[in-house]
Write an enzyme that holds these catalytic residues in place. Structure first.
Site, PDB file in Angstrom:
ATOM      1  N   HIS A 186       0.819  -1.213   0.000  1.00 29.02           N
ATOM      2  CA  HIS A 186       0.000   0.000   0.000  1.00 29.02           C
ATOM      3  C   HIS A 186       0.854   1.266   0.000  1.00 29.02           C
ATOM      4  CE1 HIS A 186      -3.987  -1.985   1.406  1.00 29.02           C
ATOM      5  NE2 HIS A 186      -3.825  -2.004   0.105  1.00 29.02           N
ATOM      6  N   GLU A 428      10.048 -16.515 -30.493  1.00 28.66           N
ATOM      7  CA  GLU A 428      11.061 -16.188 -29.486  1.00 28.66           C
ATOM      8  C   GLU A 428      12.211 -17.188 -29.490  1.00 28.66           C
ATOM      9  OE1 GLU A 428       9.491 -16.424 -25.497  1.00 28.66           O
ATOM     10  OE2 GLU A 428       8.147 -18.071 -25.991  1.00 28.66           O
ATOM     11  N   ASP A 452      13.545 -13.834 -24.930  1.00 30.33           N
ATOM     12  CA  ASP A 452      14.073 -15.165 -25.230  1.00 30.33           C
ATOM     13  C   ASP A 452      14.764 -15.219 -26.587  1.00 30.33           C
ATOM     14  OD1 ASP A 452      13.689 -16.860 -22.999  1.00 30.33           O
ATOM     15  OD2 ASP A 452      11.526 -16.773 -23.338  1.00 30.33           O
ATOM     16  N   CYS A 499       6.410  -8.279 -27.890  1.00 29.29           N
ATOM     17  CA  CYS A 499       6.069  -8.173 -26.474  1.00 29.29           C
ATOM     18  C   CYS A 499       7.282  -8.322 -25.565  1.00 29.29           C
ATOM     19  CB  CYS A 499       4.987  -9.192 -26.107  1.00 29.29           C
ATOM     20  SG  CYS A 499       5.461 -10.886 -26.466  1.00 29.29           S
TER      21      CYS A 499
HETATM   22  C1  PEP Z   1       9.986 -12.880 -24.223  1.00 29.70           C
HETATM   23  O1  PEP Z   1      10.566 -13.962 -24.183  1.00 29.70           O
HETATM   24  O2  PEP Z   1      10.408 -11.904 -24.840  1.00 29.70           O
HETATM   25  C2  PEP Z   1       8.730 -12.671 -23.484  1.00 29.70           C
HETATM   26  C3  PEP Z   1       8.032 -11.565 -23.614  1.00 29.70           C
HETATM   27  O3  PEP Z   1       8.297 -13.654 -22.669  1.00 29.70           O
HETATM   28  P1  PEP Z   1       8.858 -13.967 -21.226  1.00 29.70           P
HETATM   29  O4  PEP Z   1       9.685 -12.756 -20.811  1.00 29.70           O
HETATM   30  O5  PEP Z   1       7.665 -14.197 -20.383  1.00 29.70           O
HETATM   31  O6  PEP Z   1       9.680 -15.187 -21.459  1.00 29.70           O
HETATM   32 MG    MG Z   2       9.684 -15.813 -23.497  1.00 24.17          MG
END
Ligand code: PEP
Ligand code: MG
Length: 566
Positions: A186, A428, A452, A499
């Site tokens: 909090h 990845e 990755d 991502c």
């Molecule tokens: C990645 O591998 O770039 C990814 C977004 O997944 P994580 O970090 O959960 O392996």
């Molecule tokens: Mg990953």
């Protein structure tokens, strides 16, 4: 320099005010007039509630209605029939109000803190806060008034409780340092709502500085500098001004579409780990979720979450997103992500072993229950499925076949879902990069996981400091891989997102614009910054930069050049 948890960003430079915890010692005594003692307890409870209502009002003004709810919750907790009943019961048995409160509240604190769940730990902290307030009232101890702090104060305390925070005048408090707390406690939530830089969990903070000492709080980096040199003060003053200027400028991007300088629109999504994060993504002005890391639903518990439990989590996220894109990644365990109850065997080479889609395809019951939960949630929003760690087309085919099997079974059972749910691949691995053209023919979308992809392309584990110098998405090999994945996706007419962390890197963004990325998925606090960076580039300018970069030979050359243009 002291290190701690970077809990609320920004830089504060000011004078220390240590908030000492007053002794709440009392001498337990037996009471004979139990009615009078119960009245004493009830009066204290009433005073507590009245004070808390006032504090909540103040907090509503300074931080917002949602934050004030934390304190309103304290009133409910203090009046909770179970806890109240136990306190009254003890007084009826002849204990004084102080002891009855102390024993009962401590029991609840211990009970909540033993549950390995951040929310329950927070509840324990709340009960502790109420206990302190109630004992202070009964013992007539005057609690510290942060509201009296002069301008330019940095509050240093073992813990900053919600009731303390209520007294904060944000014009006077320029920083918060505590010895306890995490990103999600909090104190952190309130510090962020009040926009006060905060560094939490700084070991021995209250004894490392003294009242009146000058101190720098860097809430972005989680750093505290006590009694800084003149040079350090100038350095951090400049940093602070830069931070504030950038922040004010970025606010102009709130509520705006994500567009390059020449008007091409992009999707700017967020990465989340639970349905609550979906709210944060929306509050941060994210336009959807590009990666829901579902493994977090499987962690910190001792059994696999059921289909219904998972459905509720995915549905909640979908409802929060109100029709905006929600990419749910199926279970990505193994490697560095452990789930003890699954009993995965220790492997020689866990990153190359039995993990993610490989594990799921061999544990079909579990996998199908996750797929069904995602499908059922697709009736409530724009839900998409994504498979992690794909290295071969067969894996995608097998996964898609299972999705079809689940659809048939759900239909039979009378559930609603989106028949045309998109099924995508998280690119990845080096293998998926090399066969991106083949995968693109059978996937509905790609999302590049650079975290990755960098490791697998460079064969470098970022956790190993001896090879960390190789772990960079700006290595020519990784950049070529990214370019090829985006181009192959584009040629096949499917959207390609990113991502991994690199999606939020201002140096990477012009390259991604040039290669043709369509969706960026970043952490919630990065949304406005990424939108601001995308807005700086036209396709032509980005192409010029990318053409140069892609012809370069070394990572150092690439970084030196990008540093000079962004
Ligand atoms: C990645 O591998 O770039 C990814 C977004 O997944 P994580 O970090 O959960 O392996
Ligand atoms: Mg990953």
């Amino acid at each position: 320099m002291l290190k701690g948890v970077a809990a609320s960003e920004g830089i504060g430079i000011g004078k220390v005010m240590i908030i000492e915890e007053h002794s709440l010692d009392y001498t337990p005594k037996d009471v004979s007039d139990t009615d009078a003692e119960i009245k004493r307890y009830q009066d204290a409870l009433e005073d507590f509630c009245a004070e808390t209502v006032e504090q909540a009002e103040a907090l509503k003004e300074s931080a917002g209605a949602k934050e004030a709810e934390i304190l309103e919750g304290h009133i409910q907790m203090a009046k909770d029939p179970m806890m109240d009943g136990e306190v009254t019961g003890m007084i009826n048995d002849g204990k004084c109000a102080e002891e009855a409160i102390d024993v009962t509240y401590t029991k609840y604190m211990e009970m909540f803190s033993q549950i390995p769940d951040e929310m329950m730990k927070q509840r324990a902290a709340d009960v502790k806060d109420i206990r302190t307030a109630m004992l202070s009232i009964l013992l007539g101890v005057k609690t510290v008034k942060i509201s009296d702090a002069p301008a330019g104060t940095v509050v240093v305390a073992n813990e900053v409780t919600p009731s303390m925070t209520a007294g904060i005048n944000k014009d006077n408090i320029v920083g918060i340092i505590t010895e306890t707390g995490s990103q999600t406690s909090h104190s952190a939530i309130l510090a962020r709502a009040l926009e006060i830089p905060a560094v939490l969990s700084v070991e021995n903070a209250t004894t490392s500085v003294a009242d009146g000492d000058q101190v720098i709080v860097d809430g972005s980096e989680g750093v505290v500098i006590a009694n800084p040199s003149d040079d350090e003060v100038s350095e951090y003053t400049a940093k602070r001004e830069e931070y504030l200027k950038e922040k004010a400028e970025l606010e102009n991007f709130r509520g705006q579409p994500t567009k390059s300088a020449d008007g091409t629109e992009y999707e700017l999504f967020c990465n989340i780990g639970n349905p609550e994060d979906a709210k944060k993504a929306m509050a941060a002005d994210g336009e959807g979720v590009g990666l829901f890391r579902t493994e977090f639903l499987f962690m910190d518990r001792d059994a696999i979450p059921t289909e219904d439990e998972q459905f509720e989590a995915y549905q909640q996220a979908a409802l929060t997103l109100k029709g905006k894109g929600l990419i749910i990644r199926t279970l990505d365990i193994g490697g560095d992500k452990e789930i003890p109850y699954l009993g995965l065997e220790k492997e020689e080479n866990p990153f190359m072993g039995f993990r993610a889609i490989r594990y799921c395809l061999k544990n079909k019951d579990m996998f199908k229950s996750q797929i069904k939960a995602i499908l059922r949630a697709s009736a409530f929003g724009d839900v998409r499925i994504m498979f992690p760690l794909i290295t071969a087309v067969e894996e995608l085919r097998e996964g898609k076949a299972l999705v079809e099997e689940c659809k048939a079974e759900l239909k039979e059972a009378g559930f609603d879902f989106n028949e045309d749910i998109p099924v995508g691949v998280m690119t990845e691995t080096a293998a998926s990069g090399v066969i991106a053209d083949l995968l693109a023919k059978e996937a509905d979308f790609f999302s590049i996981g650079t975290n990755d992809l960098t490791g697998y392309t460079m064969a470098a584990d970022r956790g190993n400091s001896d090879v960390a110098y190789l772990y960079s998405p700006f290595q020519p090999s990784v950049l070529r891989m990214i370019k090829s994945i985006i181009e192959n996706g584009r040629d096949a007419g499917i959207p390609v997102g990113m991502c991994g962390e690199a999606a939020a890197d201002p140096k990477m963004i012009p390259l991604l614009i040039s290669f043709g990325l369509t969706e960026f998925s970043v952490s919630a606090p990065s949304v406005l910054k990424v939108r601001g960076t995308i807005a700086k580039w036209t396709k032509d300018e980005a192409d010029k930069v990318a053409d140069k970069v892609i012809s370069m030979t070394t990572e150092a050359e690439v970084l030196e050049y990008l540093d000079s243009v962004v």
